[in-house]
Scaffold this active site. Structure first.
Site, PDB file in Angstrom:
ATOM      1  CG  HIS A 153      -0.221   0.126   2.552  1.00  0.00           C
ATOM      2  ND1 HIS A 153       0.155  -0.982   3.287  1.00  0.00           N
ATOM      3  CD2 HIS A 153       0.208   1.203   3.279  1.00  0.00           C
ATOM      4  CE1 HIS A 153       0.745  -0.592   4.407  1.00  0.00           C
ATOM      5  NE2 HIS A 153       0.803   0.740   4.422  1.00  0.00           N
ATOM      6  CG  HIS A 198      -3.903   0.114   5.010  1.00  0.00           C
ATOM      7  ND1 HIS A 198      -3.376  -1.152   5.116  1.00  0.00           N
ATOM      8  CD2 HIS A 198      -2.993   0.926   5.597  1.00  0.00           C
ATOM      9  CE1 HIS A 198      -2.213  -1.095   5.731  1.00  0.00           C
ATOM     10  NE2 HIS A 198      -1.948   0.150   6.038  1.00  0.00           N
ATOM     11  CG  HIS A 213       4.428   4.672   4.704  1.00  0.00           C
ATOM     12  ND1 HIS A 213       3.732   5.352   5.675  1.00  0.00           N
ATOM     13  CD2 HIS A 213       3.753   3.508   4.534  1.00  0.00           C
ATOM     14  CE1 HIS A 213       2.700   4.636   6.073  1.00  0.00           C
ATOM     15  NE2 HIS A 213       2.672   3.501   5.380  1.00  0.00           N
ATOM     16  CG  HIS A 245       0.533   0.538  12.481  1.00  0.00           C
ATOM     17  ND1 HIS A 245       1.355   1.595  12.755  1.00  0.00           N
ATOM     18  CD2 HIS A 245       0.961   0.027  11.309  1.00  0.00           C
ATOM     19  CE1 HIS A 245       2.237   1.721  11.779  1.00  0.00           C
ATOM     20  NE2 HIS A 245       2.033   0.781  10.893  1.00  0.00           N
ATOM     21  CE1 TYR A 254       5.192   3.535   8.242  1.00  0.00           C
ATOM     22  CE2 TYR A 254       5.176   3.438  10.633  1.00  0.00           C
ATOM     23  CZ  TYR A 254       4.514   3.412   9.430  1.00  0.00           C
ATOM     24  OH  TYR A 254       3.152   3.274   9.426  1.00  0.00           O
ATOM     25  CD  GLU A 264       3.936   0.310   7.244  1.00  0.00           C
ATOM     26  OE1 GLU A 264       3.214   0.527   6.260  1.00  0.00           O
ATOM     27  OE2 GLU A 264       3.498   0.251   8.406  1.00  0.00           O
TER      28      GLU A 264
END
Ligand code: FE
Length: 306
Positions: A153, A198, A213, A245, A254, A264
């Protein structure tokens, strides 16, 4: 697949300032495989478990950042239909011919309210993954560095967040899986065209068109920890992690490529189904939402974009 026929993130074109350093980073450290180069000097890469010819394109120029992110659609009928809908929404739309990126069919490129360029395409040459599709092994030998499986993503920063969310939701058929609200104002939208946590995220930010990112998939917390070892062994520029997260529940690190683009590596996000409710995070809980263990925001993470 989104209700409008969008399958998944297909590729991202990343601007880098030194191609040799960038190729070394994305192959030796992330573990992507170089699959081609073109006469513009662009370099094509893929993860070992990806089937199509490329998912990352590196372009050497003076300024880091993202040229565009692309999504693969179901077929050419969906591509034509989405092109009409994008024009009706008010996007500036351009059709790029097959072969403009090697191994890729026609692409529909469009701008967006928050200042990013996206593309849709239906066809890309089949390359095959590294284990095949008949009685495949579970992993592959000889993959370098972190051995990332695939491009997962992008998280983008831009100014007209509401317009971009409307574009992704109403025109492209994405679902909003999670969102961050500051009072009544949406400051972050996590959006999926699939059943992942996501596929693209946009965060409200004063400057348009910024890249926060590009994320690559790993399989497990153990692989994330090993990636952390590689970041230290090769002195890569660490931003933060390993951590988890709250938003998406994914495990993450990261770090930066040699041009300053944030990367990431990500494992284990939650599952989305279209009947699930959108999860809401309030801005005062943002520390926990982003870094579930530390529960504190890192100023670099909020402000450094390319
Ligand atoms: Fe991410």
């Amino acid at each position: 697949m989104s209700q409008k026929g969008i399958l998944r993130p297909g590729h991202v074109c990343i601007r880098v300032m030194d191609m040799n350093q960038a190729v070394k980073h994305y192959t030796d450290h992330l573990g992507l495989i170089e699959t081609d180069r073109d006469d513009q000097g662009r370099v094509y890469l893929k993860g070992w478990d990806e089937y199509d010819w490329f998912s990352v394109v590196l372009r050497e120029t003076q300024e880091a950042g993202m040229d565009f992110m692309a999504f693969k659609v179901r077929d050419r009928v969906a591509l034509d239909s989405l092109e009409k809908d994008l024009k009706a929404f008010g996007c500036t739309v351009e059709r790029l011919p097959a072969g403009e990126l090697k191994h890729c069919g026609e692409r529909v490129r469009f701008d967006s309210p928050a200042g990013h360029y996206f593309e849709l395409y239906a066809d890309k040459d089949y390359y095959g993954n590294e284990v095949g599709i008949t009685n495949p092994e579970a992993f592959v030998d000889g993959i370098k560095g972190m051995g990332t499986h695939r491009f997962d993503h992008c998280l983008l920063y831009g100014d007209e967040l509401d317009g971009s969310v409307k574009l992704f939701r109403d025109v492209l058929g994405f679902d909003i899986t999670e969102r961050v609200l500051d009072g009544d104002v949406m400051v972050g939208a996590f959006m999926a065209c699939s059943n992942k946590a996501h596929d693209v995220v946009i965060i409200r930010h004063p400057e348009p068109g910024k890249l926060h990112h590009v994320s690559f998939l790993l399989d497990s917390w153990e692989e994330v920890l090993r990636a952390g070892d590689i970041i230290s062994k090769y002195d890569l520029a660490l931003d933060i992690g390993p951590t988890r997260h709250g938003i998406t529940r994914g495990k993450s690190i990261y770090f930066f490529d040699p041009s300053g683009n944030r990367n990431e590596i990500f494992a284990g996000g939650s599952t989305w189904y279209p009947d699930h409710p959108t999860v809401t995070w309030n801005a005062e809980k943002l520390g926990k939402a982003i870094f579930y263990h530390d529960r504190q925001l890192n100023e670099n993470f909020l402000s450094v974009v390319t």
